[in-house]
Design an enzyme around this catalytic site. Structure first.
Site, mmCIF file in Angstrom:
data_model
loop_
_atom_site.group_PDB
_atom_site.id
_atom_site.type_symbol
_atom_site.label_atom_id
_atom_site.label_comp_id
_atom_site.label_asym_id
_atom_site.label_seq_id
_atom_site.Cartn_x
_atom_site.Cartn_y
_atom_site.Cartn_z
ATOM 1 N N GLU A 107 0.817 -9.380 3.894
ATOM 2 C CA GLU A 107 -0.018 -8.626 2.933
ATOM 3 C C GLU A 107 -0.680 -7.427 3.583
ATOM 4 O O GLU A 107 -1.827 -7.087 3.275
ATOM 5 C CB GLU A 107 -1.106 -9.530 2.331
ATOM 6 C CG GLU A 107 -0.655 -10.330 1.159
ATOM 7 C CD GLU A 107 0.272 -9.565 0.259
ATOM 8 O OE1 GLU A 107 0.010 -8.380 -0.004
ATOM 9 O OE2 GLU A 107 1.277 -10.139 -0.170
HETATM 10 C C1 LIG Z 1 5.908 -16.048 6.936
HETATM 11 C C2 LIG Z 1 6.022 -14.678 6.355
HETATM 12 C C3 LIG Z 1 5.986 -14.521 4.967
HETATM 13 C C4 LIG Z 1 6.136 -13.252 4.415
HETATM 14 N N1 LIG Z 1 6.187 -13.106 3.044
HETATM 15 C C5 LIG Z 1 6.555 -11.916 2.524
HETATM 16 C C6 LIG Z 1 6.838 -11.782 1.125
HETATM 17 O O1 LIG Z 1 6.704 -12.732 0.354
HETATM 18 N N2 LIG Z 1 7.261 -10.580 0.669
HETATM 19 C C7 LIG Z 1 7.424 -9.504 1.491
HETATM 20 O O2 LIG Z 1 7.836 -8.446 1.013
HETATM 21 N N3 LIG Z 1 7.151 -9.592 2.821
HETATM 22 C C8 LIG Z 1 6.725 -10.767 3.346
HETATM 23 N N4 LIG Z 1 6.474 -10.873 4.696
HETATM 24 C C9 LIG Z 1 6.568 -9.697 5.529
HETATM 25 C C10 LIG Z 1 5.218 -9.196 6.023
HETATM 26 O O3 LIG Z 1 4.479 -8.667 4.938
HETATM 27 C C11 LIG Z 1 5.475 -8.182 7.144
HETATM 28 O O4 LIG Z 1 5.901 -8.936 8.271
HETATM 29 C C12 LIG Z 1 4.265 -7.347 7.451
HETATM 30 O O5 LIG Z 1 4.010 -6.465 6.399
HETATM 31 C C13 LIG Z 1 4.445 -6.522 8.736
HETATM 32 O O6 LIG Z 1 5.678 -5.850 8.731
HETATM 33 P P1 LIG Z 1 6.631 -5.996 10.001
HETATM 34 O O7 LIG Z 1 6.771 -7.431 10.323
HETATM 35 O O8 LIG Z 1 7.874 -5.227 9.746
HETATM 36 O O9 LIG Z 1 5.831 -5.321 11.183
HETATM 37 P P2 LIG Z 1 5.794 -3.757 11.526
HETATM 38 O O10 LIG Z 1 5.579 -2.957 10.328
HETATM 39 O O11 LIG Z 1 6.975 -3.430 12.382
HETATM 40 O O12 LIG Z 1 4.473 -3.696 12.419
HETATM 41 C C14 LIG Z 1 4.437 -4.168 13.777
HETATM 42 C C15 LIG Z 1 3.039 -3.859 14.355
HETATM 43 O O13 LIG Z 1 2.814 -2.436 14.324
HETATM 44 C C16 LIG Z 1 1.635 -2.148 13.593
HETATM 45 N N5 LIG Z 1 1.851 -0.942 12.797
HETATM 46 C C17 LIG Z 1 2.904 -0.638 12.014
HETATM 47 N N6 LIG Z 1 2.732 0.551 11.421
HETATM 48 C C18 LIG Z 1 1.541 1.006 11.808
HETATM 49 C C19 LIG Z 1 0.772 2.167 11.529
HETATM 50 N N7 LIG Z 1 1.190 3.083 10.662
HETATM 51 N N8 LIG Z 1 -0.426 2.297 12.120
HETATM 52 C C20 LIG Z 1 -0.905 1.351 12.944
HETATM 53 N N9 LIG Z 1 -0.235 0.235 13.251
HETATM 54 C C21 LIG Z 1 0.961 0.065 12.698
HETATM 55 C C22 LIG Z 1 1.386 -3.363 12.691
HETATM 56 O O14 LIG Z 1 0.020 -3.491 12.378
HETATM 57 C C23 LIG Z 1 1.906 -4.499 13.549
HETATM 58 O O15 LIG Z 1 0.910 -4.929 14.438
HETATM 59 C C24 LIG Z 1 6.280 -12.127 5.266
HETATM 60 C C25 LIG Z 1 6.289 -12.295 6.661
HETATM 61 C C26 LIG Z 1 6.185 -13.543 7.199
HETATM 62 C C27 LIG Z 1 6.273 -13.688 8.705
#
Ligand SMILES: Cc1cc2nc3c(=O)[nH]c(=O)nc-3n(C[C@H](O)[C@H](O)[C@H](O)COP(=O)(O)OP(=O)(O)OC[C@H]3O[C@@H](n4cnc5c(N)ncnc54)[C@H](O)[C@@H]3O)c2cc1C
Length: 539
Positions: free
Chosen positions: A387
């Site tokens: 989220e």
């Molecule tokens: C168990 C689980 C359930 C989930 N359920 C859903 C779901 O129902 N629907 C759905 O769509 N998604 C879902 N997700 C996905 C989840 O919302 C994402 O994992 C999350 O939004 C982070 O995206 P990412 O993993 O690609 O990390 P990334 O976007 O790659 O981020 C990696 C790190 O970089 C930081 N970062 C990235 N961009 C920036 C920026 N612009 N400025 C500063 N810091 C930054 C982040 O804060 C993080 O610490 C789920 C994930 C898990 C693990």
């Protein structure tokens, strides 16, 4: 390497039953949950809902999350789909789908994340092609989809972000679509199997009873929800609701971890508490040791404070949607917009910290699975990530909410807080609460001005202090909550143990937790120079 169990989707025309099963007991529990009307609490009576305020909903939600966070995610996602469709769906979509979401007969998902894009949704590649009959065909892969496949309901409604052929690039080119697992037949019952299938289920640290799925859309039939290219705004209806919901997950786990830690601390006999034997047995209950009391009171002060702050935010949500006066609605909406990133990040960080502290109270037994405390820690961790990660919540607060409408959102919080402090400043009995609150607020005002100034010159400077600023904001909000609680408790504290406990917890908060605002403001005012200075190659 991760092993992916591939499940070949059946031919789109052949209705099949789902081969994915939730843990034993979940389907029966879910049925009982729906029959009890719990999925309908806050929903519109026009669709079978009970029309109860959201402020009731969050209290119930906390208990569900404390009981089983994984289970709570299934109805929670159904409610999110209900919120998005009721606000942005056409009358046809609403009348077909809402009653089944309200009854819990059908579940929902939110499909945003793709392998190459999580935080940055502007990179979404999933495509939507008009089918010529008013519907669309969706093609693409979504990952990490909670509740993407399961055996609790007859149908699953996926709310999917995708791009239309003429879409501009970035977040302005994203539209929202509804993709039912089974396309409803003319009588409204699940009909043709749609071309959407679960390609794999992730193996993860916590919430293991909640399915986290790779979802493949292979020309799946879909319906547009809201306006073309305005999908992110529509999805935000679901996401804002989900952010408070995720905050409450942190709170539920914090509370249940506290309750278990207290029960254990009463019974576990170890050593003698300083100051002499307090117990007739061979040792004193660990509850008697100052350090254990510190842990328990920290957990309690944070969980109870967050409960009030969450309830207050939910109440403002109710006012924003239901109050007859448009000015009151606007003011409440501003408050919710400001507080949403704060409660999401503060409560989920607190959930993680409290569950870890709860484990610490049990010593080695806390680390052993049979006591159940380690599950709370594992479950709590994800809430800081999904989220919108907590880092992104902090950027939302500093980059969007703080400057919005020339500081109007901030004024919804700062002005009443300032008036409250002024109104109580001369009360000697409340001074031990009002003075520390005033100090925290002073620090918040000073750092707000500093970040606003530096952010204008260099947005990276404001971003560098965002996480500390969000925590400072949250701790100041909790100081206000505790000062108000102390005011209510004071007249009853000598005669009533409940109010006495409130008063002492408020005192503990002011003496032991509020001082963190000083450290946070120093860190923010030090600026982000070292973050820039450190060379990339040195990491
Ligand atoms: C168990 C689980 C359930 C989930 N359920 C859903 C779901 O129902 N629907 C759905 O769509 N998604 C879902 N997700 C996905 C989840 O919302 C994402 O994992 C999350 O939004 C982070 O995206 P990412 O993993 O690609 O990390 P990334 O976007 O790659 O981020 C990696 C790190 O970089 C930081 N970062 C990235 N961009 C920036 C920026 N612009 N400025 C500063 N810091 C930054 C982040 O804060 C993080 O610490 C789920 C994930 C898990 C693990």
């Amino acid at each position: 390497m991760r092993s992916i169990r591939c499940w070949k989707p059946p031919a789109p025309s052949a209705p099949t039953s789902c081969s994915r099963s939730t843990p034993a007991g979940f389907p029966a529990a879910y049925r009982a949950f729906c029959e009890g009307g719990w999925t309908a609490l806050g929903c519109d009576p026009a669709y079978g809902g009970q029309g109860l305020p959201n402020s009731i909903g969050v209290l119930v939600q906390e208990m569900i999350c404390a009981s089983n966070m994984s289970f709570g995610m299934y109805p929670g996602l159904g409610h999110g789909a209900y919120a998005a469709l009721s606000k942005h769906g056409t009358p046809e979509l609403r009348s077909l789908y809402l009653p089944r979401l309200v009854s819990g007969e059908w579940a929902g998902t939110m499909c945003l994340t793709e392998p190459h894009c999580g935080t940055d949704l502007g990179l979404i590649r999933t495509r939507a092609e008009p089918a010529g009959d008013g519907s669309y065909r969706i093609t693409g892969t979504k990952i990490f989809i909670s509740g993407g496949e399961h055996d609790l309901t007859d149908n699953i409604l996926h709310l999917v972000l995708a791009r239309l052929p003429d879409a501009p690039s970035g977040t302005r080119g994203i539209s929202l679509f509804l993709v039912p697992k089974f396309v409803p037949a003319a009588d409204g019952r699940p009909g043709m199997r749609n071309a959407v299938a679960c390609g794999a289920i992730e193996h993860k640290m916590g919430i293991r009873a909640s399915s986290t799925c790779v979802m493949n859309f292979d020309g799946a039939q879909a319906w547009l929800v809201g306006e073309p290219h305005r999908g992110l705004a529509a999805m935000f209806t679901m996401m804002n609701e989900a952010r408070l919901g995720v905050a409450i997950q942190g709170l539920g786990l914090a509370e249940v971890s506290y309750q278990n830690a207290v029960a254990y601390a009463r019974e576990r006999l170890q050593g003698r508490a300083p100051g002499g034997a307090a117990h007739a047995g061979p040792a004193d209950p660990i509850l008697m040791h100052p350090d254990v009391r510190r842990m328990l009171l920290t957990m309690r002060a944070m969980a109870e404070g967050c409960r009030v702050l969450g309830l207050w935010t939910a109440l403002q949500q109710d006012i924003a949607t239901r109050h007859p006066d448009p000015a009151r609605r606007q003011a409440a909406d501003d408050f919710v917009a400001l507080l949403t990133p704060v409660v999401k990040a503060l409560f989920t960080d607190m959930g993680w910290e409290n569950t870890a502290t709860g484990m610490q109270v049990l010593g080695g037994h806390g680390y052993i699975r049979e006591w159940g405390m380690e599950q709370y820690v594992r479950d709590a961790r994800i809430a800081q990530i999904y989220e919108g990660t907590n880092g992104i919540q902090a950027l939302d607060l500093v980059g969007r909410k703080m400057p919005a409408h020339a500081g109007r959102y901030l004024r919804r919080f700062f002005h009443p807080l300032s008036s409250w402090i002024e109104a109580h400043a001369g009360d000697p009995v409340l001074a031990e609460f009002v003075q520390p609150l005033g100090k925290a607020f002073g620090r918040l005002q000073q750092t707000t001005a500093a970040l606003a100034r530096s952010g204008l010159a260099d947005p990276a400077e404001a971003a560098a202090g965002a996480t500390e600023y969000l925590r400072l904001f949250g701790l100041t909000a909790l100081a206000w909550v505790w000062a108000r609680a102390a005011k209510v408790a004071l007249p009853h504290a000598t005669t009533d143990a409940f109010y006495r406990a409130k008063l002492t917890t408020a005192r503990f908060y002011m003496q032991k937790i509020q001082p963190q605002t000083g450290a946070l403001s120093s860190a923010i005012l030090a600026g982000g120079g070292t973050l820039r200075e450190f060379e990339d190659t040195a990491f």
